[in-house]
Scaffold this active site. Structure first.
Site, PDB file in Angstrom:
ATOM      1  N   CYS A  22       0.806  -1.217   0.000  1.00 43.43           N
ATOM      2  CA  CYS A  22       0.000   0.000   0.000  1.00 43.43           C
ATOM      3  C   CYS A  22       0.838   1.264   0.000  1.00 43.43           C
ATOM      4  O   CYS A  22       0.293   2.363  -0.142  1.00 43.43           O
ATOM      5  CB  CYS A  22      -0.952  -0.016   1.188  1.00 43.43           C
ATOM      6  N   ASP A  82      -8.962  -3.576  -4.659  1.00 41.85           N
ATOM      7  CA  ASP A  82      -7.663  -3.194  -4.115  1.00 41.85           C
ATOM      8  C   ASP A  82      -6.581  -4.088  -4.716  1.00 41.85           C
ATOM      9  O   ASP A  82      -6.758  -5.302  -4.782  1.00 41.85           O
ATOM     10  CB  ASP A  82      -7.648  -3.327  -2.589  1.00 41.85           C
ATOM     11  N   ASP A 102     -11.578  -4.217   3.110  1.00 39.89           N
ATOM     12  CA  ASP A 102     -12.471  -3.089   2.847  1.00 39.89           C
ATOM     13  C   ASP A 102     -13.929  -3.450   3.113  1.00 39.89           C
ATOM     14  O   ASP A 102     -14.722  -2.602   3.552  1.00 39.89           O
ATOM     15  CB  ASP A 102     -12.318  -2.618   1.401  1.00 39.89           C
ATOM     16  N   SER A 118      -6.539 -10.171 -16.309  1.00 44.08           N
ATOM     17  CA  SER A 118      -5.083 -10.073 -16.287  1.00 44.08           C
ATOM     18  C   SER A 118      -4.599  -9.239 -17.465  1.00 44.08           C
ATOM     19  O   SER A 118      -5.245  -9.179 -18.515  1.00 44.08           O
ATOM     20  CB  SER A 118      -4.448 -11.473 -16.344  1.00 44.08           C
ATOM     21  N   THR A 143     -17.051  10.868   1.460  1.00 42.17           N
ATOM     22  CA  THR A 143     -16.183  10.878   2.638  1.00 42.17           C
ATOM     23  C   THR A 143     -14.937  10.024   2.471  1.00 42.17           C
ATOM     24  O   THR A 143     -14.180   9.842   3.422  1.00 42.17           O
ATOM     25  CB  THR A 143     -16.957  10.390   3.881  1.00 42.17           C
ATOM     26  N   GLY A 144     -14.697   9.494   1.271  1.00 41.83           N
ATOM     27  CA  GLY A 144     -13.524   8.669   1.054  1.00 41.83           C
ATOM     28  C   GLY A 144     -13.510   7.426   1.904  1.00 41.83           C
ATOM     29  O   GLY A 144     -12.469   7.023   2.438  1.00 41.83           O
ATOM     30  N   ASP A 194     -10.356   0.952   7.928  1.00 39.42           N
ATOM     31  CA  ASP A 194      -9.146   0.149   8.089  1.00 39.42           C
ATOM     32  C   ASP A 194      -7.919   1.021   7.844  1.00 39.42           C
ATOM     33  O   ASP A 194      -7.968   2.036   7.159  1.00 39.42           O
ATOM     34  CB  ASP A 194      -9.154  -1.118   7.235  1.00 39.42           C
TER      35      ASP A 194
END
Length: 341
Positions: free
Chosen positions: A20, A79, A102, A152, A54-55, A235
């Site tokens: 991340c 993600d 998430d 992919s 609000t993200g 998170d």
């Protein structure tokens, strides 16, 4: 370390960043998203419960139940990231746990996921890609989540993750905009994943405590938060504890007071900061939150650790969670979003 035909392959050496920490910096991302308003970001009928505003960790829409039963909320997220460890199987497990997180961060239960894979097919053998996918499949199975294929592409840099769909009770969501003064703040995983991963990338040292933390699902923490009556959570991933805490406090219209001495850290994390294994993503996180944070007497290393870009980190919950340390509290909105004590 992964080997192919007895030749060591260090996957982290094929990526400019790791996990991340390779996210687009939060300030730049908000600048881009700020002008995106249209039919896909709002819902006149109220069916879009959580969108861009609000993200938050995932999008949430409601679907009316057939026969007039209770409505069901659908949680949708995606993600993916570059290799965070050298072992292909572990990278797959970590990326899957991070994507599933998430859904758990919204109080949901993952139902089905599809793989997202970018692979340098002329550089890395596909048997490594198979190990990545096997790791993702095993973690999804642990979560009781189906994996139904994916997509992919041929890419100079390897990347892997998942798009995940889950379900939740629309009356019992965990959101980042429902915090209120007086609530304690709990953190369900220790910090330090970013600096330990960065040390791993630089030296090849393997940190089992970091891998075990990253592959651990946030399922039980989410269930415990809901059982305790919590409604506000997020998170802690690429924007670091300070970044996600700032976003939660801003969305909820409160200030978060953080007890720095109470924040748990992985063994070796402080030493990794001291020795300079700090990613560019972590430094950008700290730069972004600085205008909104009263750092008090916190020294430079503490600030960096609190801004450390986590991969598959824990849940930050406004409320007490059994077994998780309380690291601060929410108070009425003041001059800063976050205050360190």
């Amino acid at each position: 370390m992964t080997t192919v035909r007895d030749t060591p392959v260090r996957l982290t050496q094929f990526a400019h960043g790791g996990g991340c920490a390779c996210k687009i910096p939060p300030g730049e991302l908000e600048d881009v998203l700020g002008g995106l308003v249209g039919p896909g970001t709002a819902s006149a009928d109220g069916s879009l419960l959580v969108g861009l505003a609000t993200g938050d960790d995932a999008a949430v829409v409601t679907l009316p139940a057939p026969g007039g039963g209770p409505a069901r909320a659908v949680v949708s997220t995606a993600d993916f990231f570059t290799p965070v460890v050298d072992d292909a199987y572990d990278w797959g497990r970590i990326a899957a746990a991070n994507a599933l997180s998430d859904v758990y961060a919204m109080g949901g239960r993952p139902l089905v996921a599809v793989n997202l894979l970018a692979w340098p097919r002329d550089v890395l053998p596909f048997e490594l890609a198979r190990e990545v996918l096997r790791g993702g499949l095993d973690v999804a199975a642990e979560a009781g989540c189906h994996v139904g294929g994916g997509h992919s592409v041929d890419d100079p840099e390897p990347k892997y993750g998942m798009a995940v769909t889950g379900v939740a009770d629309p009356e019992r969501l965990l959101r980042n905009d429902t915090g209120r003064p007086g609530l304690p703040l709990s953190l369900t995983k220790p910090l330090g994943l970013g600096v330990l991963n960065n040390r791993h990338k630089a030296t090849g040292e393997r940190f089992e405590q970091a891998v075990a933390t990253m592959v651990a699902l946030n399922r039980d923490a989410s269930a415990a938060a809901l059982a305790a009556g919590a409604t506000c959570a997020t998170d802690v991933t690429g924007f670091g504890l300070l970044g996600h805490l700032h976003k939660l406090a801003r969305a909820s219209g409160v200030t978060a007071v953080l007890d720095t001495a109470a924040v748990p850290c992985l063994d070796g994390a402080r030493e990794a900061v001291r020795d300079g294994y700090v990613s560019g993503g972590t430094r950008r996180n700290l730069e972004w939150v600085a205008p909104f944070t009263d750092f008090g007497d916190a020294d430079a290393d503490t600030r960096l650790l609190l801004a450390d870009a986590q991969t598959s980190g824990g849940l930050l919950v406004a409320g007490e969670v059994p077994g998780a340390p309380v690291i601060g509290e929410l108070v009425p909105k003041g001059a800063h979003s976050v205050v360190l004590e």
